[in-house]
Design a protein around this motif. Structure first.
Motif, short mmCIF file in Angstrom:
data_model
loop_
_atom_site.label_atom_id
_atom_site.label_comp_id
_atom_site.label_asym_id
_atom_site.label_seq_id
_atom_site.Cartn_x
_atom_site.Cartn_y
_atom_site.Cartn_z
N SER A 189 35.47 59.76 34.33
CA SER A 189 35.61 58.89 33.16
C SER A 189 37.07 58.65 32.81
CB SER A 189 34.87 59.49 31.96
OG SER A 189 33.48 59.52 32.20
N GLY A 193 42.01 50.64 31.32
CA GLY A 193 42.87 50.57 30.13
C GLY A 193 44.20 49.92 30.42
N ALA A 207 39.13 55.13 32.75
CA ALA A 207 39.87 54.71 31.55
C ALA A 207 41.31 54.36 31.89
CB ALA A 207 39.82 55.81 30.50
#
Length: 200
Positions: A160, A168, A164
């Motif tokens: 995860s 991101g 991200a």
């Protein structure tokens, strides 16, 4: 472009016109892109902009929210075909799809306006995420998990967190970064920087 079925059953009757459907989708996106929020958007305004009657819209969409979900979903490119030959190549393909769709000014504007109303229309946004965003998340998760399994990525990598870092960074460039800084090799550069910390 034919819009995918949204889960609402279409009543029997005259086959819908793809030309009219495209005009309705484009009218919806144009109105949002011009600053009309989802709460202010009306079927009447969409019909007028598209040059169709309201019944033409209701023949395909039972309500405004269904139409907005379909319209927003057209802004998201399909999940790219992944070769599976290397984690790096597949991650670049996934991130480059984000770069490509964000290179259109109207797309960025529409998504910003629509997402600003996410709290007011949680079900609409939840449906949009499940339809247009979740398939990409699953594709990226699978690529990273494959990389961990075959040794291309660290065995202790937090999947995860890796997702991200990659998404991101791309979101910073495509939504909040310097205007016009979406170079053709942006996805490649982002992936290489991320992999420097994710590789064994």
């Amino acid at each position: 472009m034919t819009i995918q079925e949204s889960g609402t059953a279409r009543p029997a009757g005259r086959p819908r016109s793809e030309k009219a459907e495209k005009a309705i989708i484009e009218a919806t996106l144009d109105l949002i892109g011009e600053g009309m929020g989802v709460s202010d958007l009306s079927i009447e305004a969409i019909a007028s902009r598209a040059g169709v009657g309201k019944t033409t819209i209701y023949r395909r969409w039972s309500n405004k929210e269904d139409l907005v979900v379909d319209a927003l979903a057209t802004l998201k490119a399909p999940v790219p075909s992944l070769t599976g030959t290397s984690v790096r190549d597949d991650l670049i393909a996934l991130l480059d799809a984000m770069r490509s769709e964000s290179g259109v000014a109207r797309n960025r504007c529409v998504m910003k306006i629509a997402m600003s109303e996410a709290d007011r229309y949680p079900q609409l946004m939840d449906r949009f995420v499940k339809r247009a965003i979740e398939p990409r998340r699953q594709a990226m998760r699978s690529v990273i998990e494959r990389g961990i399994a075959n040794g291309e990525l660290r065995a202790d990598l937090d999947v995860s967190m890796g997702m991200a870092v990659l998404t991101g960074t791309m979101l910073w460039y495509t939504k909040w970064g310097p205007a016009g800084d979406l170079a053709p090799d942006l996805a490649e550069r982002v992936v290489d920087v991320a992999l420097a910390g994710m590789a064994p």
